[in-house]
Design a protein around this motif. Structure first.
Motif, PDB file in Angstrom:
ATOM      1  N   GLU A  88       0.786   6.340  -7.032  1.00 42.91           N
ATOM      2  CA  GLU A  88      -0.448   7.045  -7.360  1.00 42.91           C
ATOM      3  C   GLU A  88      -0.337   8.552  -7.145  1.00 42.91           C
ATOM      4  O   GLU A  88      -0.840   9.345  -7.943  1.00 42.91           O
ATOM      5  CB  GLU A  88      -1.594   6.491  -6.523  1.00 42.91           C
ATOM      6  N   LYS A  89       0.359   8.945  -6.065  1.00 42.30           N
ATOM      7  CA  LYS A  89       0.407  10.360  -5.710  1.00 42.30           C
ATOM      8  C   LYS A  89       1.760  11.000  -5.991  1.00 42.30           C
ATOM      9  O   LYS A  89       1.901  12.218  -5.829  1.00 42.30           O
ATOM     10  CB  LYS A  89       0.049  10.526  -4.237  1.00 42.30           C
TER      11      LYS A  89
ATOM     12  N   THR B 244       0.766   4.056  -2.893  1.00 44.72           N
ATOM     13  CA  THR B 244       0.536   5.485  -2.664  1.00 44.72           C
ATOM     14  C   THR B 244       1.618   6.320  -3.334  1.00 44.72           C
ATOM     15  O   THR B 244       1.340   7.370  -3.934  1.00 44.72           O
ATOM     16  CB  THR B 244       0.519   5.782  -1.149  1.00 44.72           C
TER      17      THR B 244
ATOM     18  N   ASN C  30       0.823  -1.213   0.000  1.00 47.26           N
ATOM     19  CA  ASN C  30       0.000   0.000   0.000  1.00 47.26           C
ATOM     20  C   ASN C  30       0.860   1.267   0.000  1.00 47.26           C
ATOM     21  O   ASN C  30       0.514   2.268  -0.642  1.00 47.26           O
ATOM     22  CB  ASN C  30      -0.933   0.006   1.207  1.00 47.26           C
TER      23      ASN C  30
ATOM     24  N   THR D  15       4.558  10.777  -4.275  1.00 46.39           N
ATOM     25  CA  THR D  15       4.984  11.407  -3.020  1.00 46.39           C
ATOM     26  C   THR D  15       6.498  11.435  -2.812  1.00 46.39           C
ATOM     27  O   THR D  15       6.982  12.199  -1.995  1.00 46.39           O
ATOM     28  CB  THR D  15       4.317  10.709  -1.835  1.00 46.39           C
TER      29      THR D  15
END
Length: 419
Positions: A67-68, A64, A60, A70
């Motif tokens: 997807e983002k 993330t 996860n 970061t």
């Protein structure tokens, strides 16, 4: 060297990259090379991570990051929290801050580059794109501090997409490799050939010099390989609790897989198809063993050992799908005279329920019908029954327990109302 977060492609996620990474199965492992090459298209591993919750959290966290966008610092912060939450100790890199920074960089960068490359593979094989840009060109990233000479030598190679070079040299081609592939026009291809950068200048098939161990495959090119091939043999060596958790993870993936009904529909209508569809794993071998212990299997002279019932695959072949359709496809008008129950024709969506029917069966009974393979070999047949939303599902399955084919293979399926 340029900052890791600023280098492409890690801060520029896209749909195909995200879809590829989300579909990966969490796979427990001890070493980084527990699975190699194409198996990485199906499985997510972090060397030494075996707990289901730990793997889910790590998966996860990277999801993330993709997807983002970061970045690695955000991942490192989350990695530290995950390690503490799950009590993970003994992992390579925990000895010091410097080694932890190295380990998190490897985890982050490897997953980012491979998922990006797989997403690009999906994009590059888009039929419309191939019409406009029918050739691929290898690009070396000249910003790296320590370039690999052989990677540099491949820069500018321009080849058809089906050239053997891409099966082994599609980047990344090693730890930290930042090479990439771009689509180009036919005119660019002709110029490359004229400049000694065409098919005649590619390494011969099988020559993987310059590629790090485990990287000689094309990420994303094997997403259709059987998940069963990746995990079944490994589950045998895992501790019981981990094996069962992995079985549940696979089965949950199957239940959520919208492609299974489509595959069933296609096999049902294609009379020439001869394929086997993987639907998951049996999770409770002890319950199955108890049911078949009185079967004729144990009474045959040549059977001196118990069958291996651990982690049997759940499968259905195309002939069975067509048999079910021909035998029960018009069952909607059938009413049992004694019970008044209505028999329901199986739909493609019902096949995706087989892991639930088998692993959470209300009843498992041995069928009086047993399949004899030659004179002395008997294959047990078992019925699994499960009520789901007021409907009783019955799956009749053959227990195959050979060394190479260990599975519960569907023979037939019928569905009735319970009122």
């Amino acid at each position: 060297m340029a900052d890791l977060e600023q280098l492409p492609p890690w801060n520029k996620p896209f749909a195909q990259q995200l879809a590829f990474f989300k579909k990966k199965l969490n796979l427990p492992s001890e070493r980084w090379d527990d699975i190699t090459r194409q198996a990485h298209d199906k499985a997510f591993i972090v060397a030494g991570a075996q707990g289901a919750d730990l793997l889910t959290d790590l998966h996860n966290a990277l999801n993330t990051a993709i997807e983002k966008g970061t970045g690695i610092q955000a991942f490192r912060k989350e990695f530290k929290q995950i390690v503490q939450k799950n009590g993970w100790t003994g992992w390579t890199g925990e000895e010091s801050a410097a080694k932890t920074a190295w380990r998190t960089k490897v985890i982050y960068q490897t997953n980012m580059t491979s998922s990006y490359a797989a997403g690009r593979w999906k994009q590059l094989n888009n039929p419309e794109l191939l019409k406009a840009l029918p050739y691929w060109q290898y690009k070396h990233n000249d910003s790296v501090t320590f370039p690999r000479p052989l990677h540099q030598s491949w820069n500018g190679l321009t080849l058809p997409p089906d050239h053997h070079f891409w099966k082994e040299h599609y980047p990344p081609n090693g730890w930290g490799c930042q090479c990439r592939v771009v689509p180009v026009t036919k005119s660019t291809f002709m110029k490359a050939v004229a400049n000694g950068r065409g098919p005649a200048d590619a390494p011969p098939p099988g020559n993987t010099e310059g590629i790090d161990e485990g990287f000689n495959y094309a990420p994303g090119a094997n997403v259709d390989m059987s998940l069963a091939q990746v995990v079944q043999d490994k589950m045998i060596t895992y501790p019981r609790a981990i094996s069962r958790a992995l079985s549940k993870s696979v089965n949950n993936r199957v239940l959520a897989n919208e492609s299974i009904p489509n595959a069933v529909e296609e096999l049902k209508n294609n009379l020439e198809a001869n394929e086997t569809l993987f639907l998951g794993f049996a999770e409770d071998p002890d319950r199955l063993r108890e049911v078949i212990k009185e079967s004729d299997y144990y009474l045959t002279k040549n059977q001196t050992t118990e069958p291996n019932l651990n982690h049997l695959m759940l499968v259905v072949n195309s002939d069975t799908i067509r048999h079910v359709e021909n035998s029960h496809g018009q069952d909607g008008n059938n009413v049992d005279d004694k019970t008044k129950r209505v028999q329901i024709p199986p739909a493609p969506e019902d096949y995706a329920k087989l892991p639930l029917i088998v692993n959470e069966a209300d009843a498992i009974v041995r069928s009086a019908q047993e399949i004899r393979k030659e004179r002395s070999t008997v294959t047990p047949v078992v019925k699994f029954q499960k009520e789901i939303d007021g409907v009783m599902y019955t799956a009749v399955m053959e227990v195959l327990h050979g060394k190479k084919n260990r599975s519960l293979s569907l023979i037939t399926m019928f569905i009735r109302t319970v009122w």
